[in-house]
Each structure stands twice: as structure tokens, then as C-alpha cells.
Design an enzyme around this catalytic site. Structure first.
Site, mmCIF file in Angstrom:
data_model
loop_
_atom_site.group_PDB
_atom_site.id
_atom_site.type_symbol
_atom_site.label_atom_id
_atom_site.label_comp_id
_atom_site.label_asym_id
_atom_site.label_seq_id
_atom_site.Cartn_x
_atom_site.Cartn_y
_atom_site.Cartn_z
ATOM 1 N N HIS A 149 -1.037 6.914 4.799
ATOM 2 C CA HIS A 149 0.336 6.349 5.194
ATOM 3 C C HIS A 149 1.420 7.566 5.185
ATOM 4 C CE1 HIS A 149 -1.474 2.298 4.675
ATOM 5 N NE2 HIS A 149 -1.869 2.761 3.643
ATOM 6 N N ALA B 271 0.953 -1.173 0.001
ATOM 7 C CA ALA B 271 -0.163 -0.114 -0.145
ATOM 8 C C ALA B 271 0.600 1.269 -0.045
ATOM 9 C CB ALA B 271 -0.945 -0.093 1.291
ATOM 10 N N ASN C 126 0.719 -4.945 7.689
ATOM 11 C CA ASN C 126 1.746 -5.338 6.577
ATOM 12 C C ASN C 126 2.618 -4.133 6.229
ATOM 13 O OD1 ASN C 126 1.155 -8.263 6.677
ATOM 14 N ND2 ASN C 126 -0.729 -7.614 5.560
#
Length: 264
Positions: A216, A120, A186
């Protein structure tokens, strides 16, 4: 035609199937028995449903794990011991240092390639390059909606149903994050693997009722200088825990099978 094996039959696997590059097909899917009837209907029965990779008597061009940390623990060593190339999405499983070394040793011994998908986030090539010159610190902050944290240990750390503002509920190392939140962290593991390791990468997890995206943020500091990366990713409609970009990184791994010799 390149033929791949998928491990998993959830939201990410379906996104990969829907976006397979031309020249790549799915030959096998490793999944629970309850999914086998649905798998048998894919392309008129052209895809074989398996309970374990060892049931495959041919050689896939790539085995693509899109399932869970548990799937990595159960199947990855078998795949690499057969000399098959493996790409892993559930990188949090590699917070287990012994498992990581076992898989690396199996890959070396059987001349297989073990690929850590970028998942991601972006910028993992730059992070790995910065590591060569010496990284001083890497910090990762994850900000997701309450729906994205449902079903995780976050439910015991914060009231997801009634949270009214962005709230930090975890701070620790990437190893702690990956172990505590196997379905959500993850990215933390991927950043740690590409940077300064599981124990030195600092992680902050937040829930934000005012967002529908997975955000993120990465900050890296070292001899190279400093960089900041922020991604605001849309989630899969079928699974709010998974960013669409994570599924697309798996698709890109498939594209490399047919774009051999080309590089960005």
C-alpha cells in the site's frame, strides 16, 4: 472482563480470537447459521451464536465488524441504535454517502461511538491531522498478488493466471474502487474517510505476479507539506485478500477497552 460481539466468522475474526488481549472475551458472534455449531464449541459453549445483533439481550462493551461491506449495511444501524459502540473493518461500505450519514446520525442520537479501523495501513492519524490544515491531493496505490485479486472483478479486467509483470487494471476515485472491489478496496475507503473524501482520493489498483505481499502506497500533499507511506504487509494464511495488519487493527481496538486512559 470486557465482553465484545464479533460480526463475522472468517479469517479476520479467527485472527482476532487467537490474539484477544487479556481482560477481553467474546460473548457473541453474529454469523451464518452454518457456522453456529462451530461457534457453540468455543470455550465450552461460552460464546453465543447469533443470526442478528438484535438477538442479544445484554450490552457488549464493543461490537467489532470483521465480515463484509454487506454486514455493515445489514447490521451497523441496529447496533448504533441500541447505543452500542461499533468498530468497522469493512469501511468500503461507507462509500455509500447515505449509509455513512445514517450511521453518523444514529451514533450521535444514541451516544454511541462509531470507529473506523485503520485496517491494513498506518499513518491515518497524520492524514487526518493534515486535513485540518488543508489537503490538496491524496493518492493511493494498491499492489497485490494474483491470488489476492481472485474472485474479484479484476478477473474480468486482467488475465490473473497469465499476467507476467505488474499491471494496472483500475484507476479512479476511492468511491469507485470501494464499490467495484468490495472485498479488496477497504483501504481506499479508509484513506478517503480520513483525508479528502471518496470522490477526491485517487486510487490505482495493480496486480503483481512477483509478490506475495499486499503493498500500500499513500502520497498526501497539502499546506502541511508532503508525505509518502509504503507498507508491505503479509496476508492472512486463511485469506490472501486480507492483510494481517488489518486483523491486528481490530485486535488493537479490543486492547483499548482494557488500556483505557493510555495513549501512544
Amino acid at each position: 472482563m470486557k465482553k465484545i460481539m464479533l460480526i463475522g466468522f472468517g479469517g479476520m475474526a479467527h485472527e482476532v480470537m487467537a490474539r484477544l488481549p487479556q481482560g477481553v472475551s467474546i460473548g457473541w458472534i453474529v454469523a451464518r447459521e452454518g457456522h453456529h455449531a462451530a461457534i457453540a464449541d468455543i470455550n465450552g459453549g461460552a460464546v453465543k451464536a447469533l443470526l442478528h445483533p438484535s438477538e442479544c439481550s445484554e450490552r457488549p462493551d464493543l461490537v467489532l465488524e470483521c465480515a463484509s461491506q454487506q454486514a455493515v449495511r445489514e447490521y451497523a444501524e441496529t447496533v448504533l441504535n441500541r447505543g452500542w459502540d461499533l468498530a468497522i473493518a469493512s469501511t468500503g461500505a461507507l462509500a455509500d454517502a447515505q449509509l455513512l450519514e445514517t450511521l453518523r446520525s444514529a451514533a450521535r442520537a444514541h451516544r454511541a461511538t462509531l470507529t473506523i479501523l485503520s485496517g491494513a495501513v498506518a499513518g491515518m492519524d497524520g492524514l487526518a491531522a493534515a486535513r485540518e490544515g488543508g489537503l490538496e491531493s491524496v493518492t493511493y496505490v494498491s499492489n497485490k498478488s494474483p491470488a489476492s485479486w481472485c474472485g474479484s472483478p479484476a478477473e474480468k479486467m486482467v488475465d490473473l493466471d497469465n499476467v507476467t509483470e505488474a499491471t494496472v487494471f483500475f484507476e479512479g476515485s476511492a468511491r469507485e474502487a470501494a464499490r467495484t472491489f468490495p472485498a479488496n478496496a477497504n483501504v481506499a475507503a479508509t484513506i478517503a474517510l480520513m483525508g479528502i473524501g471518496m470522490d477526491n482520493t485517487r486510487v490505482q489498483l495493480r496486480v503483481d505476479p512477483h509478490t506475495t505481499r499486499n503493498t500500500h502506497r499513500i502520497q498526501a500533499v497539502g499546506a502541511f507539506g508532503e508525505f509518502h507511506i509504503e507498507l508491505n504487509g503479509n496476508t492472512l494464511a486463511s485469506n490472501p485478500k486480507t492483510s494481517m495488519l488489518a486483523a491486528l487493527s481490530a485486535v488493537e481496538a479490543c486492547r483499548r477497552l482494557v488500556d483505557d486512559g493510555l495513549s501512544a
